[in-house]
Design an enzyme around this catalytic site. Sequence first.
Site, PDB file in Angstrom:
ATOM      1  N   LYS A 102       0.858  -1.198   0.000  1.00 30.26           N
ATOM      2  CA  LYS A 102       0.000   0.000   0.000  1.00 30.26           C
ATOM      3  C   LYS A 102       0.879   1.227   0.000  1.00 30.26           C
ATOM      4  CE  LYS A 102      -4.496   0.846   0.442  1.00 30.26           C
ATOM      5  NZ  LYS A 102      -5.590  -0.068   0.162  1.00 30.26           N
ATOM      6  N   ASN A 217     -17.014   6.374  -4.299  1.00 30.11           N
ATOM      7  CA  ASN A 217     -16.898   5.311  -5.289  1.00 30.11           C
ATOM      8  C   ASN A 217     -17.471   3.983  -4.798  1.00 30.11           C
ATOM      9  OD1 ASN A 217     -16.116   3.933  -7.619  1.00 30.11           O
ATOM     10  ND2 ASN A 217     -14.242   3.284  -6.609  1.00 30.11           N
TER      11      ASN A 217
HETATM   12  N1  GLU Z   1      -7.435   0.098  -2.927  1.00 27.96           N
HETATM   13  C1  GLU Z   1      -8.193  -1.082  -3.143  1.00 27.96           C
HETATM   14  C2  GLU Z   1      -8.244  -1.943  -1.892  1.00 27.96           C
HETATM   15  O1  GLU Z   1      -8.042  -1.456  -0.788  1.00 27.96           O
HETATM   16  C3  GLU Z   1      -7.773  -1.847  -4.408  1.00 27.96           C
HETATM   17  C4  GLU Z   1      -6.343  -2.236  -4.488  1.00 27.96           C
HETATM   18  C5  GLU Z   1      -5.932  -2.782  -5.852  1.00 27.96           C
HETATM   19  O2  GLU Z   1      -6.738  -2.834  -6.750  1.00 27.96           O
HETATM   20  O3  GLU Z   1      -4.756  -3.124  -5.978  1.00 27.96           O
HETATM   21  O4  GLU Z   1      -8.546  -3.094  -1.943  1.00 27.96           O
END
Ligand code: GLU
Length: 421
Positions: A102, A217
Amino acid sequence: MSLFENTLKQMKKASRLMNLDKDIEDILSRPQKIIEVDVPVQMDDGSSKVFKGFRVQHNNALGPYKGGIRFHPQVDMAEVQALAAWMTIKTAVVGIPLGGGKGGVVVNPKELSEAELERLTRKYTQLIAPVIGPKTDIPAPDVGTNPQIMEWIADEYSKIVGKNSPGVVTGKPLDKGGSRGRGSATAQGGVFVLNEYVKENGMDVRETKVVIQGFGNAGGVAAKLLVENGYVVLGASDSQGGIICTHGIDPNELLTCKIEKKSVKNCGRHVEEIHDKDGMTCRMVNNEELLEAECDVLVLAALENQITAENADKIKAKVVLELANGPISPEADEILHKKGIVVLPDILANAGGVTVSYFEMLQNADDKYWSKEEVISKLKDIMVHAWKEVNSTAKKYTCPLRVAAYITAIKLIESKIHNNL
Ligand code: GLU
């Protein structure tokens, strides 16, 4: 307690129940790599500002690190570590060959001009470029970022490595190699999980009343999909306030109004005018009132730590669907469990986003693009399968679904690590 400590607490419950090897627990208790950068940005007025940025690579036992980039003023290292660890678990729950990572930048993107945002994104990309790549670590959108930002990252990264590398990110715009259905994937995946739960428990969707915290979203799209599936969406909120209507809201009207009037909190009269049903009343509510409203399903689609020891006792929903990451603290989890409130946990319920990110990677590699129907049907297969696994694990271990999801994921990661030792 930091958000990462919350994650470790959750993981510990699972590792105790499954008698996990200490070495595997140690591996999963800390990220493999942490990058912290200072991102200098030239502002439109000629001044310059430095923003703090992070990228955390938690674990890559199942495949390349994968996870979004968050632009938010409250981002901090512990939060990014927690979010990265949840990605490791989430990808394993849905059984896709990806690890967890992340990123984040401490910034309020709403306060930046488009040009400033682009310069910030490009600079941040330059600084993390040595550790990301289509086969090593693939960022994606998260809170405060979007397909346009992904396009800037892909473009900047391509310049750095000297070749077109759209595969370095997912969640790209459609005409830049994005996947159909990626924008609605998080909500769609959550609705598939809720549908399974509802079916399994003999509930009738037409009598299932839903309240949604967060109308961006994830929450906004969830509202639309839930109504399409026959649920009654009573109300929704965004960061400024919310609305609850006795006969339910029309998500499309509310979305249009939110765009026009900036917040659902300004949409009360609008909704009343549109519906004009007999006896229909709408009331404006604050965040607290929304969370504590009478309903069957509470969808949490905003930020972390929304239900804590402070308010858990006041929650009236029977089921909580976590579309956000980490919206319930470990203490609140226990209180809800004791009250008999079922939590459909984030690491299962919001895994639709990363699943369609994986589909995007497959489509990029093949240079063949799937129809939206194909994406949704493949996503459904994966989410329903993951639900079944987690649900049967919960029955086997007599534990809440969150603990069961951790057990399901950790078992897979453990076998992979053992095979590679
Ligand atoms: N940000 C999204 C999550 O927390 C998607 C992450 C991604 O698609 O790599 O799952």
